[in-house]
Design a protein around this motif. Structure first.
Motif, PDB file in Angstrom:
ATOM      1  N   ALA A 121      33.750  27.529  38.532  1.00 40.03           N
ATOM      2  CA  ALA A 121      34.463  27.952  39.741  1.00 40.03           C
ATOM      3  C   ALA A 121      35.588  28.920  39.419  1.00 40.03           C
ATOM      4  N   ALA A 122      36.226  28.752  38.283  1.00 39.00           N
ATOM      5  CA  ALA A 122      37.340  29.626  37.901  1.00 39.00           C
ATOM      6  C   ALA A 122      36.858  30.973  37.399  1.00 39.00           C
ATOM      7  N   ILE A 123      35.684  31.004  36.785  1.00 36.75           N
ATOM      8  CA  ILE A 123      35.207  32.269  36.218  1.00 36.75           C
ATOM      9  C   ILE A 123      34.479  33.128  37.247  1.00 36.75           C
ATOM     10  N   LEU A 124      34.055  32.526  38.356  1.00 36.07           N
ATOM     11  CA  LEU A 124      33.327  33.268  39.387  1.00 36.07           C
ATOM     12  C   LEU A 124      34.092  34.490  39.903  1.00 36.07           C
ATOM     13  N   PRO A 125      35.355  34.356  40.358  1.00 30.14           N
ATOM     14  CA  PRO A 125      36.040  35.542  40.877  1.00 30.14           C
ATOM     15  C   PRO A 125      36.333  36.586  39.805  1.00 30.14           C
ATOM     16  N   ILE A 126      36.425  36.161  38.551  1.00 36.10           N
ATOM     17  CA  ILE A 126      36.637  37.105  37.456  1.00 36.10           C
ATOM     18  C   ILE A 126      35.387  37.952  37.259  1.00 36.10           C
ATOM     19  N   CYS A 127      34.218  37.312  37.274  1.00 33.90           N
ATOM     20  CA  CYS A 127      32.953  38.058  37.169  1.00 33.90           C
ATOM     21  C   CYS A 127      32.845  39.083  38.276  1.00 33.90           C
ATOM     22  N   ARG A 128      33.145  38.659  39.487  1.00 38.39           N
ATOM     23  CA  ARG A 128      33.027  39.545  40.647  1.00 38.39           C
ATOM     24  C   ARG A 128      33.971  40.745  40.513  1.00 38.39           C
ATOM     25  N   ALA A 129      35.200  40.490  40.086  1.00 37.79           N
ATOM     26  CA  ALA A 129      36.188  41.563  39.967  1.00 37.79           C
ATOM     27  C   ALA A 129      35.831  42.539  38.849  1.00 37.79           C
ATOM     28  N   LEU A 130      35.299  42.033  37.744  1.00 38.62           N
ATOM     29  CA  LEU A 130      34.914  42.900  36.634  1.00 38.62           C
ATOM     30  C   LEU A 130      33.764  43.825  37.024  1.00 38.62           C
ATOM     31  N   ARG A 131      32.817  43.306  37.761  1.00 41.14           N
ATOM     32  CA  ARG A 131      31.702  44.158  38.231  1.00 41.14           C
ATOM     33  C   ARG A 131      32.192  45.236  39.188  1.00 41.14           C
ATOM     34  N   GLN A 132      33.189  44.906  39.978  1.00 37.00           N
ATOM     35  CA  GLN A 132      33.706  45.872  40.941  1.00 37.00           C
ATOM     36  C   GLN A 132      34.364  47.073  40.276  1.00 37.00           C
TER      37      GLN A 132
END
Length: 270
Positions: free
Chosen positions: A111-122
């Motif tokens: 759950a904590a790494i999900l928004p990091i993955c999304r932001a890095l792809r952006q």
């Protein structure tokens, strides 16, 4: 007061709650957390932001029932209100173009790494995700992680979903096939320790999040004190992200066992 808009059980002891928190949602950045107090008699405890909507004014938190406060939160229903919720807190993740990034999430750390993955792809990074749990019924947020990564690898200890084995084994195989510019690992401390050991052999810069050891979130209680590069740091105000190769993992793991007896007493209270 902060109203629970939606509640969902993701696994046996893991729950997702969407909470109305307009000011937090407006300022949230990947890697940050909030501090909650459920009622007048409750303790303060942190939860990492999993998702948020500035436009709709909500945040999503994922919790695992491990103590009295998380148990009380898991029993709250949609429409119930949380007394205090403060945030976003902590230093946000460094979101910039690295190249190829491997993001490893274990258990509720997914759950904590999900928004990091999304932001890095952006920002243009190519993101490989590796997520794992003990068994298929404990593996969470698979659909969301698939949407947030270019490639997603699943592991379970018992082989009931994806590859049989631990996330660190999958990480080693991924790095053997293709170099990475950065690895980010979030999950149980023991998992992050071994993830950092794997990446050290490949000379890959590695970030870990020590959010799981935090308590009051202000640096006053000292619960999240750790040693990084030979210096004392506090996960809540200096982190929660640190260089995984510089964390004194043996000291950290020994401190996690320090209050086992008190935690058991707290769990037994009504």
């Amino acid at each position: 007061m902060f109203t629970i808009l939606r509640k969902e059980q993701l696994a046996e002891t893991v729950y997702s709650v969407i909470v109305e928190a307009e000011n937090v949602a407006a300022r949230a950045i990947a890697g940050q957390f909030v501090i909650l107090r459920l009622d007048e008699t409750g303790e303060r405890f942190p939860l990492t932001l999993c998702d948020w909507s500035p436009g709709e004014g909500w945040i999503r938190l994922v919790l695992q029932v491990v103590g009295r406060s998380t148990r009380k939160l898991s029993l709250m229903d949609e429409g119930d209100a949380i007394l205090d919720l403060v945030g976003p807190l902590g230093r946000p993740s460094e979101i910039c173009a690295h190249g190829r990034v491997v993001c490893v999430g274990g258990g509720v750390g997914i759950a904590a790494i999900l928004p990091i993955c999304r932001a890095l792809r952006q920002v243009g990074d190519r993101v490989t995700g590796i997520i794992g749990a003990r068994s298929a019924d404990l593996l969470i947020l698979e659909e969301e992680m698939a949407a947030a990564t270019d490639e997603l690898i699943l592991t379970t200890d018992d082989g009931t979903r994806g590859l049989k084995g631990r996330v660190t084994w999958a990480l080693e195989e991924v790095l053997k096939k293709e170099p990475a510019d950065l690895v980010i690992a979030i999950g149980p401390a023991i998992m992050m320790k071994f993830a950092a050991a794997v990446t050290r052999d490949f000379a890959v810069p590695t970030k870990v999040s020590l959010n799981s050891i935090m308590l009051d979130g202000t640096g006053m209680c000292g619960t999240c004190r750790c040693e990084v590069a030979g210096k004392t740091r506090f996960a809540c105000v200096d982190g929660p992200e640190f260089d995984g190769h510089e964390v004194d993992w043996n000291l950290l793991l020994s401190r996690l066992d320090q209050y086992k007896e008190e935690e058991e007493i707290a769990r037994s209270l009504p």
